[in-house]
Design a protein around this motif. Structure first.
Motif, PDB file in Angstrom:
ATOM      1  N   THR A  81      10.092 -55.335 -20.233  1.00  0.00           N
ATOM      2  CA  THR A  81      11.237 -55.324 -21.115  1.00  0.00           C
ATOM      3  C   THR A  81      12.315 -54.279 -20.704  1.00  0.00           C
ATOM      4  N   GLU A  82      12.136 -53.696 -19.704  1.00  0.00           N
ATOM      5  CA  GLU A  82      13.158 -52.731 -19.043  1.00  0.00           C
ATOM      6  C   GLU A  82      13.894 -53.380 -17.782  1.00  0.00           C
ATOM      7  N   TRP A 139      -3.775 -53.453 -28.922  1.00  0.00           N
ATOM      8  CA  TRP A 139      -2.520 -53.915 -29.812  1.00  0.00           C
ATOM      9  C   TRP A 139      -2.976 -54.516 -31.090  1.00  0.00           C
ATOM     10  N   ARG A 170       1.877 -50.911 -30.845  1.00  0.00           N
ATOM     11  CA  ARG A 170       2.401 -51.686 -29.681  1.00  0.00           C
ATOM     12  C   ARG A 170       2.153 -50.769 -28.284  1.00  0.00           C
ATOM     13  N   ARG A 172       2.545 -49.537 -24.552  1.00  0.00           N
ATOM     14  CA  ARG A 172       3.607 -49.297 -23.545  1.00  0.00           C
ATOM     15  C   ARG A 172       2.970 -48.813 -22.376  1.00  0.00           C
ATOM     16  N   SER A 174       3.731 -48.070 -18.060  1.00  0.00           N
ATOM     17  CA  SER A 174       4.704 -47.535 -17.174  1.00  0.00           C
ATOM     18  C   SER A 174       4.238 -47.716 -15.688  1.00  0.00           C
ATOM     19  N   GLY A 180       8.702 -46.237 -17.368  1.00  0.00           N
ATOM     20  CA  GLY A 180       8.395 -47.199 -18.499  1.00  0.00           C
ATOM     21  C   GLY A 180       8.713 -48.489 -17.881  1.00  0.00           C
ATOM     22  N   HIS A 182       7.209 -51.988 -19.490  1.00  0.00           N
ATOM     23  CA  HIS A 182       7.095 -52.892 -20.599  1.00  0.00           C
ATOM     24  C   HIS A 182       6.533 -52.163 -21.858  1.00  0.00           C
ATOM     25  N   GLU A 183       7.180 -52.683 -22.965  1.00  0.00           N
ATOM     26  CA  GLU A 183       6.569 -52.145 -24.266  1.00  0.00           C
ATOM     27  C   GLU A 183       6.486 -53.446 -25.193  1.00  0.00           C
TER      28      GLU A 183
END
Length: 208
Positions: A81-82, A139, A170, A172, A174, A180, A182-183
């Motif tokens: 997601t980054e 999760w 959630r 996360r 790294s 980081g 993905h979260e």
């Protein structure tokens, strides 16, 4: 001249007594029946990209409600997601939960509306990094949504399900040195198709 004796009037005949009405038999509650389903489809939310989902459920219920235990697997998804990061992860998710359902019925169709909590383990491994390591973390989410089942037989049906979820915890992930990557998103959605099954009543088997 003597008067004739008058005969006494006959006494009225008593009305026949009616036998008391038989009490109505008590209504029987529908017995608990076993039911479940196996579904497959696509989901988006916790993992980096949209991916395949397989779900199985088993539980008990009556005509208007059911209670299920569920287990699901989200197939591996690669990304993050980054987007500015050079690295990515390859992640998958196993989760289990319970759900309660209100089940409206119309003929051979049922329309379960279900919701409940989920707890899972997300496993991720770094991609495109010098040293790739595997990490696991929890999760947690709540999920709800409608489904529809057409019972082709009293014990076997074709089903479709759409639901949404809200994450309560959630994960996360790294990577070094990228940081980081993905979260898990705060929400998600699934669309599934499959088969449902249940233990039919004696009446439905007679009708068949």
């Amino acid at each position: 001249e003597p008067q004739p004796e008058l005969e006494p009037e006959p006494e009225p005949e008593p009305e026949p007594t009616r036998a008391p009405a038989a009490p109505l038999p008590p209504k029987r509650r529908a017995p608990l029946s076993f039911r479940g389903h196996v579904h497959g489809g696509v989901g988006f939310g916790p993992l980096p990209t949209a991916t395949g989902v397989i779900e199985g459920a088993a539980g008990v219920g009556r005509k208007r409600w059911q209670l299920d235990a569920t287990a699901e697997y989200w197939t591996p998804s690669t990304g993050g997601t980054e987007p500015e990061r050079a690295a990515a992860i390859r992640a998958q998710l196993f989760a289990a939960g319970v759900r309660g359902c209100f089940v409206p019925t119309a003929g051979a169709w049922t329309f379960p509306i279900c919701g409940g909590p989920l707890v899972g383990v997300m496993t991720a491994r770094g991609e495109e990094v010098a040293i790739s390591q595997t990490a696991r973390t929890a999760w947690v989410a709540v999920r709800g949504g409608p489904s529809v089942v057409w019972w082709a037989r009293p014990w076997l049906g074709l089903s479709a399900q759409v639901d949404g979820e809200a994450a309560l915890y959630r994960p996360r992930f790294s990577t070094a040195p990228s940081g980081g990557v993905h979260e898990a998103r705060g929400g998600g959605v699934r669309a599934l198709l499959g088969v449902s099954f249940r233990a039919p009543s004696r009446e439905s088997l007679r009708r068949e």
